[in-house]
Design an enzyme around this catalytic site. Structure first.
Site, PDB file in Angstrom:
ATOM      1  N   LYS A  75       0.808  -1.219   0.000  1.00 24.63           N
ATOM      2  CA  LYS A  75       0.000   0.000   0.000  1.00 24.63           C
ATOM      3  C   LYS A  75       0.843   1.272   0.000  1.00 24.63           C
ATOM      4  O   LYS A  75       0.608   2.214   0.744  1.00 24.63           O
ATOM      5  CB  LYS A  75      -0.971   0.013   1.183  1.00 24.63           C
ATOM      6  CG  LYS A  75      -1.874  -1.198   1.262  1.00 24.63           C
ATOM      7  CD  LYS A  75      -2.533  -1.543  -0.076  1.00 24.63           C
ATOM      8  CE  LYS A  75      -3.464  -0.472  -0.576  1.00 24.63           C
ATOM      9  NZ  LYS A  75      -4.009  -0.772  -1.939  1.00 24.63           N
TER      10      LYS A  75
ATOM     11  N   SER B 133       1.128   0.299  -8.829  1.00 24.43           N
ATOM     12  CA  SER B 133       1.164   1.323  -9.868  1.00 24.43           C
ATOM     13  C   SER B 133       2.568   1.438 -10.453  1.00 24.43           C
ATOM     14  O   SER B 133       2.749   1.512 -11.671  1.00 24.43           O
ATOM     15  CB  SER B 133       0.727   2.677  -9.294  1.00 24.43           C
ATOM     16  OG  SER B 133      -0.613   2.626  -8.849  1.00 24.43           O
TER      17      SER B 133
ATOM     18  N   HIS C  81      10.549  -8.000  -7.972  1.00 19.58           N
ATOM     19  CA  HIS C  81       9.703  -7.243  -7.045  1.00 19.58           C
ATOM     20  C   HIS C  81       8.866  -8.200  -6.200  1.00 19.58           C
ATOM     21  O   HIS C  81       8.443  -9.264  -6.667  1.00 19.58           O
ATOM     22  CB  HIS C  81       8.795  -6.266  -7.802  1.00 19.58           C
ATOM     23  CG  HIS C  81       7.750  -6.946  -8.642  1.00 19.58           C
ATOM     24  ND1 HIS C  81       6.447  -7.133  -8.207  1.00 19.58           N
ATOM     25  CD2 HIS C  81       7.807  -7.470  -9.897  1.00 19.58           C
ATOM     26  CE1 HIS C  81       5.752  -7.749  -9.157  1.00 19.58           C
ATOM     27  NE2 HIS C  81       6.544  -7.967 -10.190  1.00 19.58           N
TER      28      HIS C  81
ATOM     29  N   HIS D  15       6.854  -8.557  -1.877  1.00 20.91           N
ATOM     30  CA  HIS D  15       6.726  -8.092  -0.494  1.00 20.91           C
ATOM     31  C   HIS D  15       7.686  -8.882   0.402  1.00 20.91           C
ATOM     32  O   HIS D  15       7.268  -9.756   1.178  1.00 20.91           O
ATOM     33  CB  HIS D  15       5.287  -8.250  -0.014  1.00 20.91           C
ATOM     34  CG  HIS D  15       4.299  -7.417  -0.765  1.00 20.91           C
ATOM     35  ND1 HIS D  15       4.490  -6.072  -1.019  1.00 20.91           N
ATOM     36  CD2 HIS D  15       3.096  -7.731  -1.331  1.00 20.91           C
ATOM     37  CE1 HIS D  15       3.450  -5.594  -1.690  1.00 20.91           C
ATOM     38  NE2 HIS D  15       2.604  -6.575  -1.892  1.00 20.91           N
TER      39      HIS D  15
END
Length: 394
Positions: A121, A126, A178, A180
């Site tokens: 978040k 994006s 990429h 988390h």
């Protein structure tokens, strides 16, 4: 001490254990596994191999043939899994040896790896969409690190595998990874070369509010996907006033541990050591850390510093559709009372200190990289050159 040896031989769809001989002494049962094939590995061929595994302590006497039948069914699945792991490990080792021996070194820019260990978040989707849009045109690879249950901490063995993959997977270079995951220090693993780390941070309360509503209402990126808290209509303000767990100050503790890394202290909520380590990593291990509130500036600076990856990124962000697609649904701004209550906690104070530190560093880098004119940002031209070069070249 002599090991009792048996041969495990595959006959069509069955397996046979054959007594090879042994001594009547305490021993470890050693199984010789003969394989005619291996698990499929893309673009690799495996020749017939024999593997040896030590899998159980037998005892004072080596087992008789009747005893072997008892081991057959109990150990069949274990042996097959071990054999597969052994063969894949051999393939990885052989591939690494061959690549080091036979393949010429890649040009430095083609050997580049970027890791974006994205904080949830913070406009991460994006930004990542821009990389996906550009990878074909700019000829680089994009890979998503998908961890089980989005766990940001890898096991030690997964850390080793990941480091080995990233540094030796030539077919995926140059590459943009990429996911988390918490920061991982590659220097600990004895590999040559380090990836370039980048990231984005966000005001901690705004990030938490966005995540709170995301778990309940999702976003316009995948509107049909059912979210974990779907059906819970309680607003963020109602959660704060009732002392709910999903809006507790402890939920703010995320950006610090993501930058701190894979140390246990990083995940101790409220740790001052974790905060200082996160700051250290930000300025020493990351090429650039942007802020959600100034995402366009972050993209512009990346395009200037890493055109091999981000050439055309600024224009794409300004005009493209995908980069603006993901927005959390039903999000309501929190009241001043809710914000004030969260700001009383030491956890918020530490997370906000880290955010302010990141923001100051970003603005410092930006001030030395771009200029504003008539409301538009412009990159500074190169402002250094070489002179007094000796010895003189004829």
């Amino acid at each position: 001490m002599t090991a009792s040896s048996y041969k495990l031989k595959r006959e069509v769809n069955s397996w046979q254990l054959l007594l090879m001989g042994g001594a009547k002494k305490e021993a470890f049962l050693v199984v010789m596994v003969t394989t005619d094939s291996c698990p499929q590995v893309p673009q690799l061929k495996i020749r017939r191999e024999e593997a040896v595994f030590s899998f159980s302590k037998v005892g004072a006497n080596s087992p008789e043939p009747n005893d072997i039948r008892m081991y057959k069914f109990k150990t069949f699945e274990w042996i097959e899994r071990t054999m597969a792991r052994h063969e894949v490990r051999e393939v990885e080792q052989r591939q690494t040896r061959d690549s080091l021996r036979d393949s010429p070194a890649l040009p430095e820019i083609e050997d580049l790896i970027i890791i974006y260990n994205r904080v949830p978040k913070t406009a991460s989707t994006s930004f990542t969409n821009i990389a996906y849009d550009l990878c074909g045109k700019n000829r680089f690879h994009v890979l998503h690190i998908n961890t089980t249950k989005n766990n940001p901490v890898m096991s030690l063995q997964d850390q080793m595998r990941f480091v080995r993959n990233v540094t030796s997977w030539r077919e995926m270079k140059p590459g943009f990874y990429h996911g988390h995951v918490a920061y991982l220090d590659f220097t600990k693993f004895g590999v040559k070369g380090k990836p370039v780390y980048i990231n984005i941070v966000r005001d901690p309360i705004e990030r938490l509010v966005s995540y709170y509503y995301f778990l309940r209402f999702g976003d316009d990126y995948r509107p049909g996907l059912r979210r974990r808290k779907q059906g819970d209509k309680k607003t963020f303000d109602e959660c704060v006033s009732s002392g709910g767990s999903d809006c507790a100050p402890e939920k703010l503790w995320l950006q610090i541990p993501f930058f701190c890394g894979h140390y246990s202290e990083c995940w101790n909520v409220g740790s001052r050591w974790a905060l200082e380590q996160a700051k250290y990593n930000l300025v020493n291990e990351y090429l650039l850390v942007g802020v959600t509130e100034e995402l366009e500036d972050f993209i512009m600076m990346l395009e200037a510093a890493l055109p091999r990856f981000f050439r055309g990124a600024t224009e794409l962000y300004r005009t493209g559709k995908k980069s603006h697609l993901r927005k959390t649904s039903e999000k309501k701004p929190p009241t001043k009372e809710s914000i004030s209550k969260l700001q009383q906690s030491n956890i918020w104070k530490m997370e906000n200190e880290f955010y302010e530190f990141a923001l100051e560093q970003f603005q410092f880098v930006r001030a030395h990289s771009v200029r504003e004119k008539d409301g538009e940002l412009y990159l500074l031209a190169q402002n250094y050159f070489y002179e007094k070069i000796y010895p003189k070249v004829n």
